[in-house]
Design a protein around this motif. Structure first.
Motif, PDB file in Angstrom:
ATOM      1  N   GLY A  54      23.645  44.274  34.331  1.00  9.13           N
ATOM      2  CA  GLY A  54      24.325  45.491  33.883  1.00  9.13           C
ATOM      3  C   GLY A  54      25.829  45.321  33.784  1.00  9.13           C
ATOM      4  O   GLY A  54      26.376  44.222  33.898  1.00  9.13           O
ATOM      5  N   HIS A  55      26.524  46.442  33.555  1.00  9.37           N
ATOM      6  CA  HIS A  55      27.977  46.459  33.449  1.00  9.37           C
ATOM      7  C   HIS A  55      28.572  47.240  34.620  1.00  9.37           C
ATOM      8  O   HIS A  55      28.016  48.249  35.059  1.00  9.37           O
ATOM      9  N   ARG A  56      29.723  46.760  35.078  1.00 12.53           N
ATOM     10  CA  ARG A  56      30.476  47.454  36.111  1.00 12.53           C
ATOM     11  C   ARG A  56      31.924  47.566  35.664  1.00 12.53           C
ATOM     12  O   ARG A  56      32.426  46.702  34.935  1.00 12.53           O
ATOM     13  N   PHE A  57      32.591  48.622  36.099  1.00  8.97           N
ATOM     14  CA  PHE A  57      33.950  48.899  35.659  1.00  8.97           C
ATOM     15  C   PHE A  57      34.922  48.344  36.697  1.00  8.97           C
ATOM     16  O   PHE A  57      35.078  48.913  37.776  1.00  8.97           O
ATOM     17  N   LEU A  58      35.540  47.225  36.355  1.00 10.13           N
ATOM     18  CA  LEU A  58      36.326  46.447  37.304  1.00 10.13           C
ATOM     19  C   LEU A  58      37.801  46.444  36.916  1.00 10.13           C
ATOM     20  O   LEU A  58      38.147  46.295  35.737  1.00 10.13           O
ATOM     21  N   LEU A  59      38.649  46.585  37.931  1.00  7.88           N
ATOM     22  CA  LEU A  59      40.079  46.386  37.754  1.00  7.88           C
ATOM     23  C   LEU A  59      40.389  44.925  37.988  1.00  7.88           C
ATOM     24  O   LEU A  59      40.131  44.392  39.076  1.00  7.88           O
ATOM     25  N   THR A  60      40.934  44.264  36.969  1.00  9.89           N
ATOM     26  CA  THR A  60      41.320  42.866  37.095  1.00  9.89           C
ATOM     27  C   THR A  60      42.821  42.737  36.896  1.00  9.89           C
ATOM     28  O   THR A  60      43.455  43.546  36.210  1.00  9.89           O
ATOM     29  N   ALA A  61      43.388  41.695  37.509  1.00 11.61           N
ATOM     30  CA  ALA A  61      44.829  41.466  37.426  1.00 11.61           C
ATOM     31  C   ALA A  61      45.102  39.981  37.284  1.00 11.61           C
ATOM     32  O   ALA A  61      44.418  39.150  37.891  1.00 11.61           O
ATOM     33  N   ARG A  62      46.101  39.672  36.481  1.00 14.54           N
ATOM     34  CA  ARG A  62      46.572  38.293  36.342  1.00 14.54           C
ATOM     35  C   ARG A  62      48.087  38.315  36.386  1.00 14.54           C
ATOM     36  O   ARG A  62      48.743  38.877  35.508  1.00 14.54           O
ATOM     37  N   LEU A  63      48.659  37.726  37.438  1.00  9.76           N
ATOM     38  CA  LEU A  63      50.105  37.675  37.608  1.00  9.76           C
ATOM     39  C   LEU A  63      50.619  36.344  37.086  1.00  9.76           C
ATOM     40  O   LEU A  63      50.221  35.280  37.587  1.00  9.76           O
ATOM     41  N   GLY A  64      51.468  36.404  36.062  1.00  9.65           N
ATOM     42  CA  GLY A  64      51.952  35.189  35.440  1.00  9.65           C
ATOM     43  C   GLY A  64      50.806  34.369  34.890  1.00  9.65           C
ATOM     44  O   GLY A  64      49.857  34.905  34.306  1.00  9.65           O
ATOM     45  N   ALA A  65      50.875  33.066  35.097  1.00 10.40           N
ATOM     46  CA  ALA A  65      49.828  32.165  34.619  1.00 10.40           C
ATOM     47  C   ALA A  65      48.773  31.901  35.688  1.00 10.40           C
ATOM     48  O   ALA A  65      47.985  30.959  35.566  1.00 10.40           O
ATOM     49  N   GLY A  66      48.746  32.731  36.718  1.00 11.50           N
ATOM     50  CA  GLY A  66      47.787  32.548  37.790  1.00 11.50           C
ATOM     51  C   GLY A  66      46.374  32.946  37.390  1.00 11.50           C
ATOM     52  O   GLY A  66      46.124  33.344  36.244  1.00 11.50           O
ATOM     53  N   PRO A  67      45.445  32.863  38.321  1.00 11.72           N
ATOM     54  CA  PRO A  67      44.052  33.200  38.012  1.00 11.72           C
ATOM     55  C   PRO A  67      43.850  34.704  37.874  1.00 11.72           C
ATOM     56  O   PRO A  67      44.630  35.510  38.387  1.00 11.72           O
ATOM     57  N   THR A  68      42.796  35.087  37.181  1.00 12.58           N
ATOM     58  CA  THR A  68      42.405  36.494  37.095  1.00 12.58           C
ATOM     59  C   THR A  68      41.703  36.892  38.388  1.00 12.58           C
ATOM     60  O   THR A  68      40.821  36.180  38.882  1.00 12.58           O
ATOM     61  N   THR A  69      42.111  38.004  38.958  1.00 15.10           N
ATOM     62  CA  THR A  69      41.605  38.465  40.241  1.00 15.10           C
ATOM     63  C   THR A  69      40.969  39.847  40.081  1.00 15.10           C
ATOM     64  O   THR A  69      41.542  40.716  39.419  1.00 15.10           O
ATOM     65  N   VAL A  70      39.803  40.032  40.665  1.00 17.85           N
ATOM     66  CA  VAL A  70      39.167  41.345  40.689  1.00 17.85           C
ATOM     67  C   VAL A  70      39.708  42.112  41.892  1.00 17.85           C
ATOM     68  O   VAL A  70      39.562  41.673  43.031  1.00 17.85           O
ATOM     69  N   LEU A  71      40.346  43.274  41.634  1.00 22.95           N
ATOM     70  CA  LEU A  71      40.989  44.028  42.704  1.00 22.95           C
ATOM     71  C   LEU A  71      40.142  45.175  43.222  1.00 22.95           C
ATOM     72  O   LEU A  71      40.214  45.520  44.404  1.00 22.95           O
ATOM     73  N   ALA A  72      39.384  45.813  42.331  1.00 25.36           N
ATOM     74  CA  ALA A  72      38.640  47.006  42.734  1.00 25.36           C
ATOM     75  C   ALA A  72      37.611  47.336  41.678  1.00 25.36           C
ATOM     76  O   ALA A  72      37.584  46.748  40.583  1.00 25.36           O
ATOM     77  N   GLU A  73      36.774  48.290  41.987  1.00 23.69           N
ATOM     78  CA  GLU A  73      35.789  48.824  41.061  1.00 23.69           C
ATOM     79  C   GLU A  73      35.949  50.339  41.032  1.00 23.69           C
ATOM     80  O   GLU A  73      36.464  50.935  41.982  1.00 23.69           O
ATOM     81  N   ALA A  74      35.553  50.959  39.932  1.00 27.36           N
ATOM     82  CA  ALA A  74      35.713  52.408  39.820  1.00 27.36           C
ATOM     83  C   ALA A  74      34.640  52.996  38.928  1.00 27.36           C
ATOM     84  O   ALA A  74      33.950  52.281  38.191  1.00 27.36           O
ATOM     85  N   MET A  75      34.527  54.303  38.980  1.00 27.43           N
ATOM     86  CA  MET A  75      33.749  55.014  37.986  1.00 27.43           C
ATOM     87  C   MET A  75      34.497  54.944  36.648  1.00 27.43           C
ATOM     88  O   MET A  75      35.702  54.720  36.623  1.00 27.43           O
ATOM     89  N   PRO A  76      33.805  55.139  35.524  1.00 28.42           N
ATOM     90  CA  PRO A  76      34.469  54.985  34.224  1.00 28.42           C
ATOM     91  C   PRO A  76      35.691  55.864  34.038  1.00 28.42           C
ATOM     92  O   PRO A  76      36.626  55.481  33.318  1.00 28.42           O
ATOM     93  N   HIS A  77      35.738  57.045  34.667  1.00 27.64           N
ATOM     94  CA  HIS A  77      36.905  57.912  34.530  1.00 27.64           C
ATOM     95  C   HIS A  77      37.993  57.594  35.555  1.00 27.64           C
ATOM     96  O   HIS A  77      39.006  58.284  35.620  1.00 27.64           O
ATOM     97  N   GLY A  78      37.766  56.532  36.362  1.00 28.91           N
ATOM     98  CA  GLY A  78      38.802  56.067  37.279  1.00 28.91           C
ATOM     99  C   GLY A  78      38.745  56.638  38.676  1.00 28.91           C
ATOM    100  O   GLY A  78      39.447  56.162  39.568  1.00 28.91           O
TER     101      GLY A  78
END
Length: 373
Positions: A330-354
């Motif tokens: 399935g699909h999950r709504f994930l907050l991802t972050a990439r600082l500079g050229a670093g790796p992509t990091t999963v920070l949190a999950e949320a409902m579609p409306h946040g």
């Protein structure tokens, strides 16, 4: 063209509305699907859109068109069933609004058919909860390298901005039991922001200082115009009053704090973005990637890589995204972050409306970056 596809799309959207807490929308779309199959007014309303793909969200366009009639006073019989217009909906009697809904469609066919040319744009301000979370994470990471870098003001750029309301995110207040972040006097309160404990670095985060805000959207909405405000309210689900309260607060902010949105695509917008010394440059987007053609998204990724490669201590760059990601079946709504050229990091999950958001437990498969497209 086959009506069967449209019927399936309406039924699918009805179930999604039910899962996301809008029993009124779910009930209306179930009956609208039956009306499509029977060749009723709803079939006449969507004529020419029967084979539209799922992301076109024809069902939501029809809901929005009728909701606009209600809140503009053109469907008083239906308003009695719409909480957004002061009416009431009883989930125990889900079919009660249907006759008035069907009549509104039949009575306003030309107007509804014109409305169906508009893409759905809710500009859900609840998603700013995740943007603020990502900004706090970036500042925390920068502070680990240099205390001065953590104080840099923000240049905020949003892809798929709609009306640009989330460009005002630092003006919003997030609250949940034992936690609050943002200006105490904000007209936008994101209640129940976190399910469980928020991240430790968010609890201690300083307030954000945004010195530049720009967005892009192929069809932007002017939130300061009567037509724009009507469209934004119409695409909210009529039985979800907290969302309407958040939107009204954001519209009040937008009236006094400009957040320009350029009428161009994401790739073209990013080509003009450059980093600037003494600032943290942010590119952010939420639930918009699915609407961007694959070829254009490859160009977007190339521009993001360009900005990431240019990132440095005096001019850092962070890419933040709240998007549906496939995890297992399935699909999950994930907050991802990439600082500079670093790796992509999963920070949190949320409902579609946040709202709410939550952190992931160690070992959660969503934390595996290689699963992210």
């Amino acid at each position: 063209m086959s009506i069967d596809h449209a019927v399936a799309m309406f039924r699918h959207q009805a179930e999604a509305c039910a899962e996301l807490g809008s029993p009124l929308s779910a009930a209306l779309l179930r009956r609208a699907a039956e009306d499509l199959a029977a060749g009723g007014p709803c079939a006449a309303a969507i004529a020419g859109h029967e084979d539209a793909p799922g992301p076109s969200a024809v069902a939501l366009r029809l809901l929005g068109a009728v909701h606009a009639l209600v809140i503009s006073g053109r469907a008083p019989g239906l308003a009695a069933h719409y909480p957004s217009a002061g009416g009431a909906f009883d989930p125990a009697d889900p079919d009660a609004p249907w006759p008035a809904f069907r009549a509104a469609v039949a009575d306003h066919l030309p107007w509804i058919r014109e409305w169906l040319t508009r893409p759905p744009q809710t500009n859900e301000v609840g998603r700013a909860n995740l943007l603020l979370t990502g900004l706090a994470w970036a500042r925390h990471r920068l502070a680990q390298a240099s205390p001065d870098a953590a104080q840099l003001p923000v240049r905020l750029h949003e892809l798929g901005s709609s009306a640009g309301l989330n460009l005002l995110a630092e003006q919003f207040r997030c609250v949940s039991p034992g936690f609050a972040y943002g200006p105490p006097d904000s007209p936008v309160v994101l209640a129940d922001a976190w399910q469980g404990e928020p991240p430790a670095w968010l609890r201690d985060a300083p307030l954000q200082r945004v010195v530049e805000r720009r967005g892009c959207d192929p069809t932007p909405i002017d939130p300061r115009s009567a037509d724009g405000a009507l469209a934004l309210r119409a695409y909210l689900w009529a039985d979800q009053l907290p969302r309407l309260e958040r939107l009204n607060g954001a519209l009040a902010l937008a009236a006094r704090l400009p957040a320009p949105v350029e009428p161009i695509g994401a790739a073209a917008f990013l080509r003009d973005v450059r980093l600037a010394d003494g600032t943290l440059t942010v590119v952010w987007h939420s639930i918009m990637r699915q609407y961007v053609p694959a070829e254009e998204w490859r160009s977007v990724e190339a521009e993001l890589d360009r900005l990431a490669a240019a990132s440095g201590p005096s001019a850092p760059f962070v890419h933040l995204a709240l998007e549906p990601r496939r995890v297992g079946p399935g699909h999950r709504f994930l907050l991802t972050a990439r600082l500079g050229a670093g790796p992509t990091t999963v920070l949190a999950e949320a409902m579609p409306h946040g709202l709410p958001a939550w952190t992931l437990e160690p070992g959660d498969p969503a934390l595996a970056v290689d699963q992210l497209p």
